[in-house]
Write a protein that holds these residues in place. Structure first.
Motif, PDB file in Angstrom:
ATOM      1  N   PHE A  74       6.519   4.212   2.571  1.00 20.53           N
ATOM      2  CA  PHE A  74       4.961   3.855   2.647  1.00 20.53           C
ATOM      3  C   PHE A  74       4.183   3.533   4.414  1.00 20.53           C
ATOM      4  O   PHE A  74       4.394   3.419   5.292  1.00 20.53           O
ATOM      5  CB  PHE A  74       5.057   2.193   2.854  1.00 20.53           C
ATOM      6  N   MET A  75       4.122   5.296   4.213  1.00 18.23           N
ATOM      7  CA  MET A  75       3.257   5.934   5.639  1.00 18.23           C
ATOM      8  C   MET A  75       1.500   5.538   5.293  1.00 18.23           C
ATOM      9  O   MET A  75       1.088   5.547   3.810  1.00 18.23           O
ATOM     10  CB  MET A  75       3.585   7.559   5.004  1.00 18.23           C
ATOM     11  N   SER A  76       1.282   5.510   5.908  1.00 15.14           N
ATOM     12  CA  SER A  76       0.462   4.820   6.651  1.00 15.14           C
ATOM     13  C   SER A  76      -0.405   3.910   6.430  1.00 15.14           C
ATOM     14  O   SER A  76      -1.764   3.778   4.844  1.00 15.14           O
ATOM     15  CB  SER A  76      -1.386   6.448   5.924  1.00 15.14           C
ATOM     16  N   LEU A  77       0.423   2.489   5.660  1.00 15.73           N
ATOM     17  CA  LEU A  77      -0.028   1.879   5.464  1.00 15.73           C
ATOM     18  C   LEU A  77      -1.226   1.311   6.234  1.00 15.73           C
ATOM     19  O   LEU A  77      -0.809   1.031   7.520  1.00 15.73           O
ATOM     20  CB  LEU A  77       1.540   0.531   5.380  1.00 15.73           C
ATOM     21  N   VAL A  78      -2.670  -0.094   5.886  1.00 19.54           N
ATOM     22  CA  VAL A  78      -3.596   0.179   6.588  1.00 19.54           C
ATOM     23  C   VAL A  78      -3.681  -1.696   6.064  1.00 19.54           C
ATOM     24  O   VAL A  78      -3.644  -1.969   5.413  1.00 19.54           O
ATOM     25  CB  VAL A  78      -4.840   0.524   6.233  1.00 19.54           C
ATOM     26  N   ILE A  79      -3.560  -2.277   6.879  1.00 20.84           N
ATOM     27  CA  ILE A  79      -3.702  -3.591   6.734  1.00 20.84           C
ATOM     28  C   ILE A  79      -5.539  -4.329   7.907  1.00 20.84           C
ATOM     29  O   ILE A  79      -5.532  -3.866   8.680  1.00 20.84           O
ATOM     30  CB  ILE A  79      -3.254  -4.596   7.664  1.00 20.84           C
ATOM     31  N   GLU A  80      -6.777  -4.567   6.739  1.00 22.95           N
ATOM     32  CA  GLU A  80      -7.217  -4.970   6.939  1.00 22.95           C
ATOM     33  C   GLU A  80      -8.288  -6.158   7.126  1.00 22.95           C
ATOM     34  O   GLU A  80      -7.743  -6.981   6.122  1.00 22.95           O
ATOM     35  CB  GLU A  80      -8.265  -4.286   6.422  1.00 22.95           C
ATOM     36  N   LYS A  81      -8.852  -7.238   7.729  1.00 23.97           N
ATOM     37  CA  LYS A  81      -9.669  -7.977   7.411  1.00 23.97           C
ATOM     38  C   LYS A  81     -10.559  -7.851   6.891  1.00 23.97           C
ATOM     39  O   LYS A  81     -11.287  -7.756   6.404  1.00 23.97           O
ATOM     40  CB  LYS A  81     -10.235  -9.061   9.121  1.00 23.97           C
ATOM     41  N   ASP A  82     -10.385  -9.177   5.452  1.00 21.24           N
ATOM     42  CA  ASP A  82     -11.765  -9.033   4.460  1.00 21.24           C
ATOM     43  C   ASP A  82     -12.393  -9.617   4.656  1.00 21.24           C
ATOM     44  O   ASP A  82     -12.559 -11.457   4.560  1.00 21.24           O
ATOM     45  CB  ASP A  82     -10.857  -9.784   3.107  1.00 21.24           C
ATOM     46  N   ASN A  83     -13.653  -9.518   4.756  1.00 24.67           N
ATOM     47  CA  ASN A  83     -14.409 -10.433   5.058  1.00 24.67           C
ATOM     48  C   ASN A  83     -15.604 -10.839   3.829  1.00 24.67           C
ATOM     49  O   ASN A  83     -16.831 -11.688   3.607  1.00 24.67           O
ATOM     50  CB  ASN A  83     -15.259  -9.610   5.970  1.00 24.67           C
ATOM     51  N   ASN A  84     -15.323 -10.882   2.294  1.00 24.42           N
ATOM     52  CA  ASN A  84     -15.866 -11.391   1.475  1.00 24.42           C
ATOM     53  C   ASN A  84     -15.669 -12.753   1.351  1.00 24.42           C
ATOM     54  O   ASN A  84     -16.418 -13.341   0.435  1.00 24.42           O
ATOM     55  CB  ASN A  84     -14.856 -10.550   0.156  1.00 24.42           C
ATOM     56  N   GLN A  85     -14.979 -14.119   1.715  1.00 23.33           N
ATOM     57  CA  GLN A  85     -14.746 -15.375   2.223  1.00 23.33           C
ATOM     58  C   GLN A  85     -14.236 -15.581   0.846  1.00 23.33           C
ATOM     59  O   GLN A  85     -15.096 -16.505   0.008  1.00 23.33           O
ATOM     60  CB  GLN A  85     -16.776 -15.437   1.766  1.00 23.33           C
ATOM     61  N   TRP A  86     -13.862 -14.833  -0.096  1.00 24.61           N
ATOM     62  CA  TRP A  86     -13.262 -15.485  -1.259  1.00 24.61           C
ATOM     63  C   TRP A  86     -12.433 -16.327  -0.976  1.00 24.61           C
ATOM     64  O   TRP A  86     -11.546 -16.101   0.027  1.00 24.61           O
ATOM     65  CB  TRP A  86     -12.646 -14.064  -1.779  1.00 24.61           C
ATOM     66  N   TYR A  91      -7.076 -10.734   3.642  1.00 28.07           N
ATOM     67  CA  TYR A  91      -6.713  -9.896   3.929  1.00 28.07           C
ATOM     68  C   TYR A  91      -6.293  -8.589   3.019  1.00 28.07           C
ATOM     69  O   TYR A  91      -6.239  -8.912   1.905  1.00 28.07           O
ATOM     70  CB  TYR A  91      -5.201  -9.752   5.259  1.00 28.07           C
ATOM     71  N   ARG A  92      -6.844  -7.272   3.139  1.00 23.33           N
ATOM     72  CA  ARG A  92      -6.298  -6.356   2.352  1.00 23.33           C
ATOM     73  C   ARG A  92      -5.826  -5.075   2.528  1.00 23.33           C
ATOM     74  O   ARG A  92      -5.577  -5.131   4.297  1.00 23.33           O
ATOM     75  CB  ARG A  92      -8.128  -5.322   1.954  1.00 23.33           C
ATOM     76  N   CYS A 105      -4.682 -10.708   0.636  1.00 18.61           N
ATOM     77  CA  CYS A 105      -3.404 -12.041   0.373  1.00 18.61           C
ATOM     78  C   CYS A 105      -3.689 -12.678   1.757  1.00 18.61           C
ATOM     79  O   CYS A 105      -5.252 -12.766   2.001  1.00 18.61           O
ATOM     80  CB  CYS A 105      -1.714 -11.747   1.117  1.00 18.61           C
ATOM     81  N   LYS A 106      -3.351 -14.016   1.072  1.00 15.93           N
ATOM     82  CA  LYS A 106      -4.238 -15.145   2.140  1.00 15.93           C
ATOM     83  C   LYS A 106      -3.243 -15.066   3.644  1.00 15.93           C
ATOM     84  O   LYS A 106      -4.796 -14.883   4.779  1.00 15.93           O
ATOM     85  CB  LYS A 106      -4.231 -16.665   1.648  1.00 15.93           C
TER      86      LYS A 106
END
Length: 113
Positions: A74-86, A91-92, A105-106
């Motif tokens: 899994f090259m170039s895997l990115v974990i970002e905070k999700d600010n949609n407030q769902w 995280y995405r 995920c939560k």
């Protein structure tokens, strides 16, 4: 075993791209799935450090052509905070180049082992 914070995890991700373990478990109490990934720098070396990541309460899991052969990266895997407030989504996670894996995920727990 060293626990990593979010910033440290993202710093280590580019170094660890070979998938040693891909495991999905169902938690009956929380009625949710947890994805455990163990990444290695080199699957052929027993002495290399590994990166263990547990993604809890996963949703929208997409695997496209991810496991077509015996060796998985899994090259170039990115974990970002999700600010949609769902609810249950903080995280995405996605793979930038090949787009073979994506999910939300939560919570995330990560360790350098």
């Amino acid at each position: 075993m060293k626990r990593l914070n979010f910033t440290e995890l993202n710093q280590y991700l580019p170094e660890f791209d070979q998938v040693e373990k891909f495991d999905i478990d169902y938690n009956y109490i929380e009625a949710s799935y947890t994805l455990t990934l163990i990444f290695s720098k080199d699957l052929f070396s027993q002495d290399t450090k590994k990166l263990l990541i547990e993604f809890s309460n996963i949703s929208d899991l997409s695997l496209k052509n991810s496991f077509l052969n015996n060796f998985q990266q899994f090259m170039s895997l990115v974990i970002e905070k999700d600010n949609n407030q769902w609810e249950n989504v903080n995280y995405r996670i996605s793979q930038v180049e090949d787009e073979n894996i994506a999910f939300k995920c939560k919570n995330i727990l990560s360790y350098l082992i």
